[in-house]
Structures are given as C-alpha cells and as structure tokens.
Design a protein around this motif. Structure first.
Motif, PDB file in Angstrom:
ATOM      1  N   ALA A  50       2.289   1.874  -3.391  1.00 22.93           N
ATOM      2  CA  ALA A  50       1.262   2.515  -4.232  1.00 22.93           C
ATOM      3  C   ALA A  50       1.142   3.993  -3.878  1.00 22.93           C
ATOM      4  O   ALA A  50       1.009   4.848  -4.765  1.00 22.93           O
ATOM      5  CB  ALA A  50      -0.077   1.808  -4.035  1.00 22.93           C
ATOM      6  N   HIS A  51       1.227   4.291  -2.578  1.00 22.36           N
ATOM      7  CA  HIS A  51       1.102   5.677  -2.123  1.00 22.36           C
ATOM      8  C   HIS A  51       2.170   6.562  -2.760  1.00 22.36           C
ATOM      9  O   HIS A  51       1.880   7.604  -3.334  1.00 22.36           O
ATOM     10  CB  HIS A  51       1.229   5.702  -0.591  1.00 22.36           C
ATOM     11  CG  HIS A  51       1.333   7.082  -0.004  1.00 22.36           C
ATOM     12  ND1 HIS A  51       0.238   7.801   0.419  1.00 22.36           N
ATOM     13  CD2 HIS A  51       2.411   7.893   0.233  1.00 22.36           C
ATOM     14  CE1 HIS A  51       0.622   8.977   0.897  1.00 22.36           C
ATOM     15  NE2 HIS A  51       1.968   9.054   0.790  1.00 22.36           N
ATOM     16  N   TYR A 102     -10.811   1.606  -1.072  1.00 22.57           N
ATOM     17  CA  TYR A 102     -11.649   1.509   0.131  1.00 22.57           C
ATOM     18  C   TYR A 102     -13.066   1.967  -0.176  1.00 22.57           C
ATOM     19  O   TYR A 102     -13.266   2.931  -0.917  1.00 22.57           O
ATOM     20  CB  TYR A 102     -11.078   2.366   1.270  1.00 22.57           C
ATOM     21  CG  TYR A 102      -9.767   1.818   1.799  1.00 22.57           C
ATOM     22  CD1 TYR A 102      -9.771   0.835   2.796  1.00 22.57           C
ATOM     23  CD2 TYR A 102      -8.546   2.263   1.294  1.00 22.57           C
ATOM     24  CE1 TYR A 102      -8.571   0.327   3.272  1.00 22.57           C
ATOM     25  CE2 TYR A 102      -7.358   1.753   1.764  1.00 22.57           C
ATOM     26  CZ  TYR A 102      -7.362   0.781   2.759  1.00 22.57           C
ATOM     27  OH  TYR A 102      -6.203   0.278   3.222  1.00 22.57           O
ATOM     28  N   ARG A 142      -2.164   0.189 -12.634  1.00 21.70           N
ATOM     29  CA  ARG A 142      -1.477   0.154 -11.336  1.00 21.70           C
ATOM     30  C   ARG A 142      -2.377  -0.523 -10.291  1.00 21.70           C
ATOM     31  O   ARG A 142      -3.571  -0.296 -10.259  1.00 21.70           O
ATOM     32  CB  ARG A 142      -1.172   1.586 -10.903  1.00 21.70           C
ATOM     33  CG  ARG A 142      -0.241   1.662  -9.729  1.00 21.70           C
ATOM     34  CD  ARG A 142       0.207   3.079  -9.509  1.00 21.70           C
ATOM     35  NE  ARG A 142       1.315   3.421 -10.417  1.00 21.70           N
ATOM     36  CZ  ARG A 142       1.507   4.643 -10.920  1.00 21.70           C
ATOM     37  NH1 ARG A 142       0.654   5.606 -10.650  1.00 21.70           N
ATOM     38  NH2 ARG A 142       2.523   4.895 -11.714  1.00 21.70           N
ATOM     39  N   ARG A 143      -1.746  -1.384  -9.437  1.00 22.85           N
ATOM     40  CA  ARG A 143      -2.536  -2.049  -8.391  1.00 22.85           C
ATOM     41  C   ARG A 143      -2.671  -1.118  -7.184  1.00 22.85           C
ATOM     42  O   ARG A 143      -1.678  -0.616  -6.678  1.00 22.85           O
ATOM     43  CB  ARG A 143      -1.847  -3.344  -7.962  1.00 22.85           C
ATOM     44  CG  ARG A 143      -2.348  -4.562  -8.712  1.00 22.85           C
ATOM     45  CD  ARG A 143      -1.588  -5.799  -8.296  1.00 22.85           C
ATOM     46  NE  ARG A 143      -1.908  -6.205  -6.930  1.00 22.85           N
ATOM     47  CZ  ARG A 143      -3.001  -6.899  -6.621  1.00 22.85           C
ATOM     48  NH1 ARG A 143      -3.878  -7.229  -7.563  1.00 22.85           N
ATOM     49  NH2 ARG A 143      -3.239  -7.249  -5.375  1.00 22.85           N
ATOM     50  N   ARG A 144      -3.905  -0.911  -6.778  1.00 24.57           N
ATOM     51  CA  ARG A 144      -4.132  -0.064  -5.596  1.00 24.57           C
ATOM     52  C   ARG A 144      -5.190  -0.722  -4.702  1.00 24.57           C
ATOM     53  O   ARG A 144      -6.016  -1.509  -5.166  1.00 24.57           O
ATOM     54  CB  ARG A 144      -4.662   1.322  -6.000  1.00 24.57           C
ATOM     55  CG  ARG A 144      -3.705   2.138  -6.818  1.00 24.57           C
ATOM     56  CD  ARG A 144      -4.211   3.575  -6.831  1.00 24.57           C
ATOM     57  NE  ARG A 144      -3.413   4.390  -7.741  1.00 24.57           N
ATOM     58  CZ  ARG A 144      -3.793   4.687  -8.980  1.00 24.57           C
ATOM     59  NH1 ARG A 144      -4.933   4.205  -9.465  1.00 24.57           N
ATOM     60  NH2 ARG A 144      -3.037   5.459  -9.725  1.00 24.57           N
ATOM     61  N   LYS A 145      -5.135  -0.334  -3.447  1.00 31.26           N
ATOM     62  CA  LYS A 145      -6.162  -0.849  -2.523  1.00 31.26           C
ATOM     63  C   LYS A 145      -7.272   0.197  -2.455  1.00 31.26           C
ATOM     64  O   LYS A 145      -7.044   1.319  -2.003  1.00 31.26           O
ATOM     65  CB  LYS A 145      -5.572  -1.085  -1.127  1.00 31.26           C
ATOM     66  CG  LYS A 145      -6.424  -1.980  -0.254  1.00 31.26           C
ATOM     67  CD  LYS A 145      -5.678  -2.314   1.052  1.00 31.26           C
ATOM     68  CE  LYS A 145      -6.512  -3.213   1.940  1.00 31.26           C
ATOM     69  NZ  LYS A 145      -5.828  -3.471   3.217  1.00 31.26           N
ATOM     70  N   GLU A 155       0.829  -1.205   0.000  1.00 34.30           N
ATOM     71  CA  GLU A 155       0.000   0.000   0.000  1.00 34.30           C
ATOM     72  C   GLU A 155       0.863   1.256   0.000  1.00 34.30           C
ATOM     73  O   GLU A 155       0.560   2.239  -0.673  1.00 34.30           O
ATOM     74  CB  GLU A 155      -0.925  -0.021   1.217  1.00 34.30           C
ATOM     75  CG  GLU A 155      -1.934   1.106   1.166  1.00 34.30           C
ATOM     76  CD  GLU A 155      -3.249   0.754   1.835  1.00 34.30           C
ATOM     77  OE1 GLU A 155      -3.211   0.000   2.824  1.00 34.30           O
ATOM     78  OE2 GLU A 155      -4.298   1.235   1.366  1.00 34.30           O
ATOM     79  N   TYR A 161      -8.662   5.266  -3.109  1.00 36.57           N
ATOM     80  CA  TYR A 161      -7.479   4.589  -2.625  1.00 36.57           C
ATOM     81  C   TYR A 161      -6.658   5.554  -1.769  1.00 36.57           C
ATOM     82  O   TYR A 161      -6.956   6.753  -1.701  1.00 36.57           O
ATOM     83  CB  TYR A 161      -6.664   4.003  -3.773  1.00 36.57           C
ATOM     84  CG  TYR A 161      -6.281   5.004  -4.841  1.00 36.57           C
ATOM     85  CD1 TYR A 161      -7.127   5.211  -5.935  1.00 36.57           C
ATOM     86  CD2 TYR A 161      -5.091   5.720  -4.767  1.00 36.57           C
ATOM     87  CE1 TYR A 161      -6.783   6.141  -6.899  1.00 36.57           C
ATOM     88  CE2 TYR A 161      -4.737   6.633  -5.726  1.00 36.57           C
ATOM     89  CZ  TYR A 161      -5.595   6.852  -6.804  1.00 36.57           C
ATOM     90  OH  TYR A 161      -5.257   7.758  -7.747  1.00 36.57           O
ATOM     91  N   GLY A 162      -5.588   5.040  -1.145  1.00 35.49           N
ATOM     92  CA  GLY A 162      -4.835   5.790  -0.138  1.00 35.49           C
ATOM     93  C   GLY A 162      -4.425   7.184  -0.549  1.00 35.49           C
ATOM     94  O   GLY A 162      -4.806   8.163   0.107  1.00 35.49           O
ATOM     95  N   TYR A 163      -3.651   7.289  -1.603  1.00 36.91           N
ATOM     96  CA  TYR A 163      -3.113   8.596  -1.956  1.00 36.91           C
ATOM     97  C   TYR A 163      -4.226   9.588  -2.296  1.00 36.91           C
ATOM     98  O   TYR A 163      -4.163  10.759  -1.946  1.00 36.91           O
ATOM     99  CB  TYR A 163      -2.130   8.474  -3.128  1.00 36.91           C
ATOM    100  CG  TYR A 163      -1.393   9.767  -3.371  1.00 36.91           C
ATOM    101  CD1 TYR A 163      -0.333  10.132  -2.521  1.00 36.91           C
ATOM    102  CD2 TYR A 163      -1.763  10.636  -4.403  1.00 36.91           C
ATOM    103  CE1 TYR A 163       0.325  11.322  -2.706  1.00 36.91           C
ATOM    104  CE2 TYR A 163      -1.101  11.843  -4.589  1.00 36.91           C
ATOM    105  CZ  TYR A 163      -0.055  12.177  -3.741  1.00 36.91           C
ATOM    106  OH  TYR A 163       0.590  13.377  -3.913  1.00 36.91           O
ATOM    107  N   ASP A 201       1.838   6.898  -6.576  1.00 38.44           N
ATOM    108  CA  ASP A 201       0.789   7.865  -6.909  1.00 38.44           C
ATOM    109  C   ASP A 201       1.279   9.291  -6.713  1.00 38.44           C
ATOM    110  O   ASP A 201       0.984  10.180  -7.517  1.00 38.44           O
ATOM    111  CB  ASP A 201      -0.451   7.619  -6.045  1.00 38.44           C
ATOM    112  CG  ASP A 201      -1.242   6.411  -6.527  1.00 38.44           C
ATOM    113  OD1 ASP A 201      -1.212   6.139  -7.743  1.00 38.44           O
ATOM    114  OD2 ASP A 201      -1.873   5.732  -5.683  1.00 38.44           O
ATOM    115  N   TRP A 261      -7.947  -4.928  -3.147  1.00 37.72           N
ATOM    116  CA  TRP A 261      -6.893  -4.666  -4.145  1.00 37.72           C
ATOM    117  C   TRP A 261      -7.473  -4.816  -5.533  1.00 37.72           C
ATOM    118  O   TRP A 261      -8.106  -5.809  -5.841  1.00 37.72           O
ATOM    119  CB  TRP A 261      -5.738  -5.643  -3.956  1.00 37.72           C
ATOM    120  CG  TRP A 261      -4.862  -5.299  -2.750  1.00 37.72           C
ATOM    121  CD1 TRP A 261      -4.943  -5.852  -1.532  1.00 37.72           C
ATOM    122  CD2 TRP A 261      -3.838  -4.337  -2.715  1.00 37.72           C
ATOM    123  NE1 TRP A 261      -4.024  -5.282  -0.693  1.00 37.72           N
ATOM    124  CE2 TRP A 261      -3.314  -4.350  -1.394  1.00 37.72           C
ATOM    125  CE3 TRP A 261      -3.285  -3.439  -3.662  1.00 37.72           C
ATOM    126  CZ2 TRP A 261      -2.293  -3.499  -1.007  1.00 37.72           C
ATOM    127  CZ3 TRP A 261      -2.253  -2.619  -3.250  1.00 37.72           C
ATOM    128  CH2 TRP A 261      -1.765  -2.644  -1.916  1.00 37.72           C
TER     129      TRP A 261
END
Lengths: 918, 125
Positions: free
Chosen positions: A49-50, B86, B81-84, A46, B34-36, A53, B74
């Motif tokens: 990915a952060h 939510y 791009r693979r992202r988680k 994760e 996703y996170g970012y 991005d 995921w």
C-alpha cells in the motif's frame, strides 16, 4: 510455514501493479523479517500500500526506493516492536527462555562496568571504602554469629532446659555431683532425661609431645539425651559411665581430631594417653557440637566417672555438695510444661533442706531456664548480647556513613552527567530504564565492595584467630564463613549498592528534566540537589559524632582500667602453672617436689624472688571459698557463716608478688601439715572483722574443722576482678592445703617471658613428664582482665577514625563543589578588592553550618548512646566531659580542615581566569 | 565506523520512543491516517524525524500499536484501495495530553541550549 508466507506474499505482490524492482525489494525485505507468517504478511500488505500510494502521488520508483531507507535498521526495529504485539504465550515463551532476563541483566552489567571503568579513581575509592564498611560488618557479624546466633544441633531443642543452682550472691551456679544425682533421680516423671557435663583440663601424651588440653566429662546420658550423633564411631553411652574410674573410653572433639589426628578416618579403636592412662577412642563428636561451653571446644569427651582420673583434684569429688562444677541439662517429658517441672524440682530442694545437710546452703534453689535462652552461661550472656548489639550498630553506622558519602559523591558526579541524562530523558528513555542503569552502577560497586569486604573480613578474622590474645582461657570460636555469614555479606552488599545509588538515581532521573536543564544551564540552581547533599553531610557528621563519642567513652573506660592497681605483680614477673599428678606424687612427695622446684627456680639467673600460690588472683577458671565465723561478727541474715575467698601460698610468695606484709609475719617452712593452722588476712578482712583492733592472734572458726589463728596482715589486692572494691581475703600456708594445680611466680630483673621459659626448661629437667598448664607473665594475666575493654576501645576507635575520615572527605566534597559553583563570584569579589581571608570565610561558611547542625544532632544521639552503654563502661559517666568536649573539638578541627583546603584554593584563584569561566 | 553505526542505531531507537512517536500521535489527533499519508505529513511538518528512511515509520507505528496508544484497521478507501488506517486510542489521547506541556518546556530548554531546530543532535546523527 516460511513457504506459505512466501507464497502468500508473492500472490499479494503479483496482484499489485508495482514495478518488479519494488516487488523484489519488498519480498527480500519480508523474507528476512524474523516474524511469524501472519505478522509478515500483514507488513507486506502495508508496504505494498505504501509504494502504491507513493507511485500514485507521482513519485518515480527509484526515488521511492531510495527514500525507503536502510533495511537492516528497520528489520531490527520491526522485530523488536512486533514482538510486543504477540499474544501472551509467545511472549512468555521468549521470557521463559531465559535469554530475555539474562541479556537484559548482561546489558546492565556491561553498561555499569563501562561507566565504572571510565572513572577508575572514583571506582577505586568507592570499592575501598565499601570494602572497609562491608568488611567491618562481615567480621563483626561472623563474631556475633559464632557467639550468639549459631545454635548447637540438638534434637527438639524446645524440649531442653538448663538447670541452674541459684544462691543469693550468684544466681547462675553449677551443680555438685550429689545435687545432680538427687535431681536426676527425683524428676523421672517430668524429665525424659537429665545430663551433666564438666569442664576439665587434662594432659595428652602423643609421640613424645605432651600437651595440656581442654576436655569435658559428660554423663552417659549426655549425648543420647541431646540427640547428638557421632561423626565417626559412636557417642558415649550410659554404659560408659557406671563406676568411677572403670571406663577408659573417650570421644574426640571434631577440631582436635582434625588438628591432632589429621582427620584420620581409622581413628576409632585406637588408644590415646590422657593423664598418664590409655583411653580407647570410641568415636568423634559432630563438627557443629564443640561442647557445653561455647568458645571452649573440648578436645576430648570422657565419661564423667573418669573426670577425677583425667583431672585429679579438679572438682571431680562425688561426695561433697560444696564442690560445684557440673552444668546440668534436662529434656522435658512429653506433655510436661516448664512450670510443672519447676514445681517438682522445687520439691527436691525442699526435701534436701529438710535433711539439714551441712554442705547444702539453705538459700540454694534450682532454676529451670529454656536451654535455647542460654548462650554460654547466664551470668555472661547479657554482656555478650550487649556487646554484640553495640558492635553491630557501630559497624552499621560506619557502613551508612560510607553509603551517604558515596551517594553525595554520586550526586556531585550527576552534575557532570546532567546533560547526558536530560537529553536521554528528552529522547524518550524511560525513567525506570535510566534508574536501572544508574542503580546497576552502584549495585555493581556494592558487589565489588562486598567481594573485597569479605576478603578484608576473612583476613581480619584469620588475624584474630591466630593472634596471641591475652585471654584468660584458650577461647576458640568457629569463625568460618558459613552460609549465614555469606548470605549476610551478599545482603548488605546489595543493600549498600541500592542505598548509595537510590537518592542520586531518583534525583538525577526525575521527570522535570526541563527544569534540570534550565537550572543547570544557567548555573543558578540545583537547589534541591544541594539540599540532598547537605542532608547527607549532616547525617555523616551526626553519625560519625555518635561513633566518635562512643569510642571516646570506651577509651576513657580503658584508660581508667589501665590505671587500676591489682595490688600485686607490679614488677616484671614470670608465671608457670603446673599440675602435679596424684598417680606419681603422694601429698608429701608433692610438697617435697614443689619445694625442690622453688629452690631450683631461685637459682636461675635474673630471678629475684620465687613463690608458689594455689589459686592465683584474677584467675578466671576457679575460685576458692571458705565458710567461716568470727566471734562477735554476725553472719549475713539467713546464713550461719561468712563466705570468704582464700588461696594457699608458699613462704616468700608475698616477696615475689610484691604484696606487703603490714603486720605480723610471713609463712615459714615450719607452717606445715602437722603444725597449728595459721593464716594471713588482708587489710580489708582485718577492717571488716576486727575494726580498730589488732588482728594478730585472733581466731577464725570453721565449724568442725580446726580454727585458724591470724599470724599476719597483708596489703589488699584485687581478687576476682580488677574493678571490685577491696574484698576480705585469707592466705593459708601451701603445706597445709596441698593443691595439685599450682602457680609458681618469679619476680625478675630481666625479661619475664624469657624467665618463664627458663623455668619451664628447668622444671622439665627435674621431671620430664611435668604437666604444664600455662607459661606466661604477670603482664598478660592482668591484660586478660583488661582485654575486653581494650579490645572494645580499639575496635570502636578504629571505626571512629574511619567514620571521621569519611565525614571529612564528604565535607571536602561539598565545599569543593560549592566553591566550583562560586568561582565566578569569587573572581568578581576579588577583582573588586575583597581580601583572601574574607573569601575563605565566605566559602567555608556553608560547610561549617552543616557541621554545626550535624554536630548538634550527633551530640544528642551520642548522649542517648552513652546512656545505653554506661553498664559496659568502668568509672565513666554517661556525660563524660572529656569525651563530650574533646570529640566535638576533633570533629570541628577535621571539618574546618576539610572545608579550608578547597576554600583556600579558590580564594587564590586569578580573578581574570575566574571571570572567563562558565 | 562500527561505533558510528552503533550510535546511529542508538539514536534511532531512542527516536522511536521520543520525538517520532510524539509527532505521530499529534498527527493522528485530528483524524485517521494511513502509512504513506503519515510519511508525507511527517516529511512536511516534522523535518528530520524520518531521516533514517521512510521505512522507519512502520516500526514506529507497530511500537505505538503494541503500547495500545494507536489502533490500525484495514479499510477500503474511496478509491477502492485497501489501506491500514491508524487512529488514536483513549490511552494515546491521554499520553499526548500529558506530554504536551512537558514537551513544550523541553523544546524551550533545548532551544536555550542550542539543541533545538534544524541543528539538533538527531539531525547530525
């Protein structure tokens, strides 16, 4: 595991296109995460990915790293949150490790400790008042436990029954020896065993010290039937109780073994001199069995066949059915019910009645009662139960008042903390968590109060045990803090902690924090908090009123009893009671010896008159009765005679006791064993049997025994108790009765305590081995009668004063708080010209309204309590005007004072200062 | 110094249960993120929530996930791009609704008390 993780994370990082410094940062971050491999890998992906991005959004890597933040905080947070996601087994393992529970508990305790340390004044007050409340509860519970709850260690107690001898005027009588034998021999089919025991007083003579001790004569069947095991050696057995006077063996009571023998483990086989004869010690009784009568622990247990030797003339007569001193117990045979056994016992009574025995009262019955239902003695039990409950309820109310009081303080303190709590709730602190914290504070208070309370109780009980109380008998209770008492104390401490904290905790953490914040911030509301505090004050006022009125009633009762006149011994009087042993003095020698003693005592300086009496009035131990007939006066229905109390006195006894001889003459030296049987009767006797006639020279018949001729009439005295109506009574000349246990009383012109000791010394000079039973004063004899009422009045008054003080403090708090909320209003009013007195009235108004409401509820409660208690009071109506008027006045005055102080302070405030506030 | 640090951690922890989670739930109400993406949105719309660092978002997310208020899956994005990603669970939606009214009142009151806006205690911490 860790290696696999590192390898997997490494691979993932290398596969990404991230700059090296970012890769290193992520790797360093992941490696310090205290997580499982799968969890950490997931986090790593994760984070990759952060950053990817972020980079693709065009941010430079340096900035990304800077804004990423402090790792240590994040590591800590992730560790906590990830734990929650773990599957159950891992969680359970963590919780089961004990760390979780203990660390949470420790956290709460530390928090609570910090909070309490921040306000030492409040904490000290709270711990002190809780200590008093819990201490009172613990002390009273110890008493109740010792008297009512503790069960003797009998084997299969459900099979045991007490057998009582009933008569119309006294349903709880003891047995005569022949009755016991008949019962024992006639019930072999329904009872597995029957045992008898008898209280006796004897004298020990060890290392030159002579001491009167309580003993118990027990049948050989006693210990085996009850299933009691000896602490040391063996118990007394049937073979120790075969022939009268033939078995000089004893068991020591546990307490006496500890006290007199220093718990010597080699005591078995030694000898002890009792009543002038050597007895072999065969064993020591178990610690938890002190004898047949609770509160009167036996120093020695001896075979019943030795009772007459140990305590000559003390009821050991085995022939007569009219000398009744045996407590009888039996064990039901397997499969036999109480009803079946009672039927067989009734058959024995019927058989005895058919024999038409002289000394077997036709109205006698034998009654079976489950042994577990009998605490001490059926006649005394209802009083013990009532007194126990009363005291428990009263101390319970005191503790409730303590709790409501502290709760209302905490509510007030909650005002100070409202912002802290509201903000914490707003920031997401869970209600359960906050309540846990608030409650942990009060529970910690409860525990501290409990520890202090147990110390208070311990101190109080020590005082009670060592105090020289005017008891009619040397009553000793086992007041040790056993597990039951400690369990009770811990229980009520925790309960008190929760009780005093629950309302404030619920209130201060309630979910609508928004309202709280808004209300409190504008200073307008808190109405609900207000009403809770008001309710608490009302409850306190009501509770303390109930306790106060109860105390008032008991004070009235004690006052009434204090003003009772025993009819004798009004002047300072010393009392020496002696036992004249049969082995060294024949009857004639006994008469000569007592005569010598009286002459010797008359010559002591400070003594004005000396007399001797066989059975002293108001004596709790024994009572002498005579069966008589008077011509022309029918005996009570179903009976062939009247039963009248009597005693035996020496010449000049009446002078020493301050009893008037109204008619006829006093006894003289000429009234001796060979001379005609003369008696003096009291006024009540004369009025009962010869109303309107001259009693002098009248005859009193006694069946086959020689008749009495009345030689004189005396004034009335109390005989059995201070509260009885005048009771017919007979005095016989001591020289015609000759009892071995005698009381010598001396009217004195100086301190009777001193004279009593002088008499003892003088007596010992005449006979160094004199058996002395008691050395006391008349004042103490009468005090013993007043003791229970005085003690109850004293204890209740102490609790009442405590309750009143607490309620006063509570009210003071309420008014202070209300005043603090109204300071601004007061300032405005005063600046507009309002006078101080008006202000004080305004500020006190609300407080006094609460007192009025609490007062009405309290009075109703007090009336109910008074109705329940009338049986324990002497000559006091349930609605006693003094108690019901004086007490509320005291309460109102206290309440007004409590409200006046803060109100007055506020009314004196400088308007300018007040207006600047808030 | 030590006390200050403790205070920071304490505020941060409570943040995890208060403002932050609420903001995340609100953001996820409309769509999966996703996170970012969430970091950016929070920086834009809820100034101050992530003052302790962008990394604090992740424990916050894991916390909500642990409470079953959100769910992370995921997935490959359109860019490959693979992202988680939510999304709100049913429970999360209910929680958001139940807190909204109270939250609004609180904000009003905090404003009244001078605690809201950019001068909040959280910011200062």
């Amino acid at each position: 595991m860790q290696d696999e993780l590192s390898a997997a994370t490494r691979r993932a990082l290398t596969a990404s296109d991230l700059p090296e410094e970012i890769q290193e940062r992520i790797f360093a971050f992941i490696s310090v995460l205290p997580l499982g491999a799968d969890e950490a890998y997931d986090v790593a992906l994760e984070l990759i990915a952060h950053f990817e991005d972020g980079l693709s959004a065009g941010r430079p890597s340096a900035e990304l790293l800077k804004s990423f933040g402090d790792e240590r905080t994040v590591v800590r947070l992730i560790r906590k949150t990830k734990r929650r996601q773990r599957p159950l087994p891992r969680d359970t393992e963590h919780i089961m490790s004990g760390d979780f529970f203990l660390s949470t508990l420790w956290q709460y305790i530390r928090y609570a400790g910090r909070r309490l340390a921040q306000s030492p004044g409040f904490t000290a007050t709270a711990v002190l008042s809780l200590a008093l409340g819990i201490g009172a509860n613990t002390a009273i519970f110890s008493l109740v436990n010792a008297v009512v709850l503790k069960d003797p260690p009998f084997e299969k107690p459900e099979e045991l029954v007490s057998v009582l001898r009933t008569a119309p005027d006294f349903p709880y009588g003891t047995f005569a020896f022949p009755d016991y034998e008949d019962l024992r021999d006639g019930t072999k089919d329904v009872f597995k065993g029957v045992s008898a025991s008898q209280l006796l007083f004897t004298q020990t003579d060890r290392d030159g010290g002579v001491e009167m001790v309580i003993g118990e004569g027990v049948s050989g069947s006693h210990f085996p039937m009850l299933g009691l095991k000896a602490e040391l050696g063996r118990t007394l057995l049937p073979e120790d109780d075969l022939a009268e006077g033939a078995h000089p063996v004893v068991m020591l009571g546990y307490g006496y073994w500890q006290r007199a023998f220093g718990a010597d483990p080699d005591v078995v086989g030694e000898e002890i001199r009792l009543g002038g004869r050597l007895y072999k010690i065969v064993g020591v009784a178990p610690e938890d069995y002190t004898g047949s009568l609770r509160g009167l622990p036996a120093a020695v247990f001896a075979p019943l066949s030795m009772a007459e030797e140990l305590f000559p003339g003390g009821g050991g007569d085995r022939e007569s059915r009219s000398i009744q001193s045996l407590l009888v117990k039996a064990r039901l045979a397997p499969g036999i019910t109480m009803v079946q056994a009672q039927a067989v016992v009734d058959g024995i009574v019927d058989h005895l009645l058919e024999l038409k025995l002289d000394d077997f009262d036709p109205e006698t019955g034998f009654l079976l009662v489950p042994a577990g239902d009998v605490l001490t003695f059926p006649g005394l039990d209802p009083f013990l139960h009532a007194a126990s409950w009363l005291l428990m309820v009263v101390v319970g109310i005191v503790l409730l008042i303590v709790c409501t009081n502290l709760a209302s303080f905490l509510l007030a303190k909650g005002v100070e903390r409202r912002r802290e709590i509201a903000v914490r709730v707003a920031l997401g602190a869970g209600r359960r968590h906050l309540m846990g914290q608030l409650l942990s504070e009060t529970v910690l208070l409860g525990i501290l109060g409990g520890i202090a309370g147990v110390l208070v109780a311990f101190w109080f009980l020590q005082m009670l045990v060592t105090a020289d109380l005017p008891l009619p008998l040397p009553i000793t209770l086992d007041l040790s803090m056993d597990t039951t008492v400690l369990g009770f104390s811990i229980g009520i401490s925790l309960l008190a902690g929760i009780m005093l904290g629950l309302v404030p905790a619920l209130h201060n953490t309630r979910p609508d924090v928004g309202t709280t914040l808004r209300d409190e911030s504008t200073g307008s509301g808190g109405r609900r908090r207000h009403s809770i505090r008001n309710t608490l004050v009302v409850a306190q006022v009501a509770g303390s009123l109930v306790v106060l009125v109860t105390a008032g009633l008991f004070l009235r009762s004690a006052q009434n009893m204090d003003s009772l006149d025993a009819g004798f011994g009004r002047e300072p009087t010393a009392i020496l009671s002696l036992f004249i042993p049969t082995d060294r003095y024949s009857d004639e020698e006994c008469r000569v010896f007592t005569q010598t003693l009286l002459e010797r005592f008359r010559s002591l300086p400070g003594v004005e008159a000396v007399g001797l009496i066989g059975n002293l009035h108001l004596n709790a131990v024994g009572r002498w009765t005579e069966s008589i007939n008077v011509d022309g006066v029918e005996p009570p229905p179903g009976r062939g005679y009247h039963v009248v109390d009597f005693t035996a006195v020496s010449p000049r006894f009446f002078e020493a006791a301050g009893i008037q001889v109204l008619k006829g003459r006093d006894f003289t030296e000429h009234d001796r064993s060979g001379s005609p049987r003369v008696v003096l009767v009291n006024q009540a006797f004369a009025e009962r049997f010869w109303p309107g006639r001259d009693p002098i020279g009248q005859t009193i018949r006694r069946g086959d025994d020689p008749d009495f001729t009345v030689a004189g009439v005396t004034s009335n005295t109390k005989v059995r108790s201070l509260v009885e109506p005048p009771r017919p009574f007979i005095y016989r000349p001591y020289n015609q009765v000759t009892q071995r246990l005698v009381y010598i009383i001396a009217r004195t012109s100086i301190d009777p305590e001193q004279i009593a000791l002088d008499m003892l010394t003088a007596g010992r000079e005449l006979d160094p081995e004199l058996w002395v039973w008691e050395v006391k004063t008349m004042e103490r004899l009468v005090s013993a009668q007043l003791f229970p009422t005085r003690m109850a009045a004293l204890a209740l008054s102490a609790f009442a004063v405590l309750a009143l003080a607490l309620a006063g403090i509570g009210l003071y708090g309420i008014v202070s708080y209300a005043v603090s909320r109204k300071t601004r209003e007061v300032g405005i009013r005063i600046s507009l010209g309002a006078d101080h007195a008006g202000m004080v009235r305004l500020l006190m108004g609300n407080g006094m309204k609460l007192v009025a409401v609490g007062g009405v509820i309290g009075l109703a409660g007090a009336y109910v309590a008074a109705r329940l208690l009338t049986g324990l009071l002497y000559d006091v109506e349930a609605f006693d005007p003094t108690a019901f008027v004086a007490v509320p006045v005291v309460l109102v005055v206290t309440a007004m004072l409590a409200a006046y102080i803060p109100a007055r302070r506020a009314s004196r405030i400088d308007p300018a200062t007040a207006l600047r506030m808030e | 110094m030590r006390d200050e640090k403790k205070e920071i951690i304490r505020v941060e922890r409570e943040l995890m249960r208060g403002v932050g989670p609420m903001a995340v739930l609100k953001l996820l109400e409309d769509r999966k993120m996703y996170g970012y993406e969430l970091v950016q949105a929070l920086a834009r719309e809820s100034e101050g929530v992530l003052t302790m660092g962008e990394a604090t978002l992740y424990p916050l997310l894991y916390n909500l996930e642990a409470k079953k208020l959100i769910r992370g899956v995921w997935r490959e994005s359109q860019s490959g791009r693979r992202r988680k990603y939510y999304s709100l669970t049913k429970k999360g939606k209910a929680r958001l609704a139940s807190h909204r009214m109270q939250w609004e009142r609180l904000v009003e009151v905090m404003h009244h008390l001078g605690l809201s806006g950019s001068t909040s205690g959280v910011d200062e911490g």
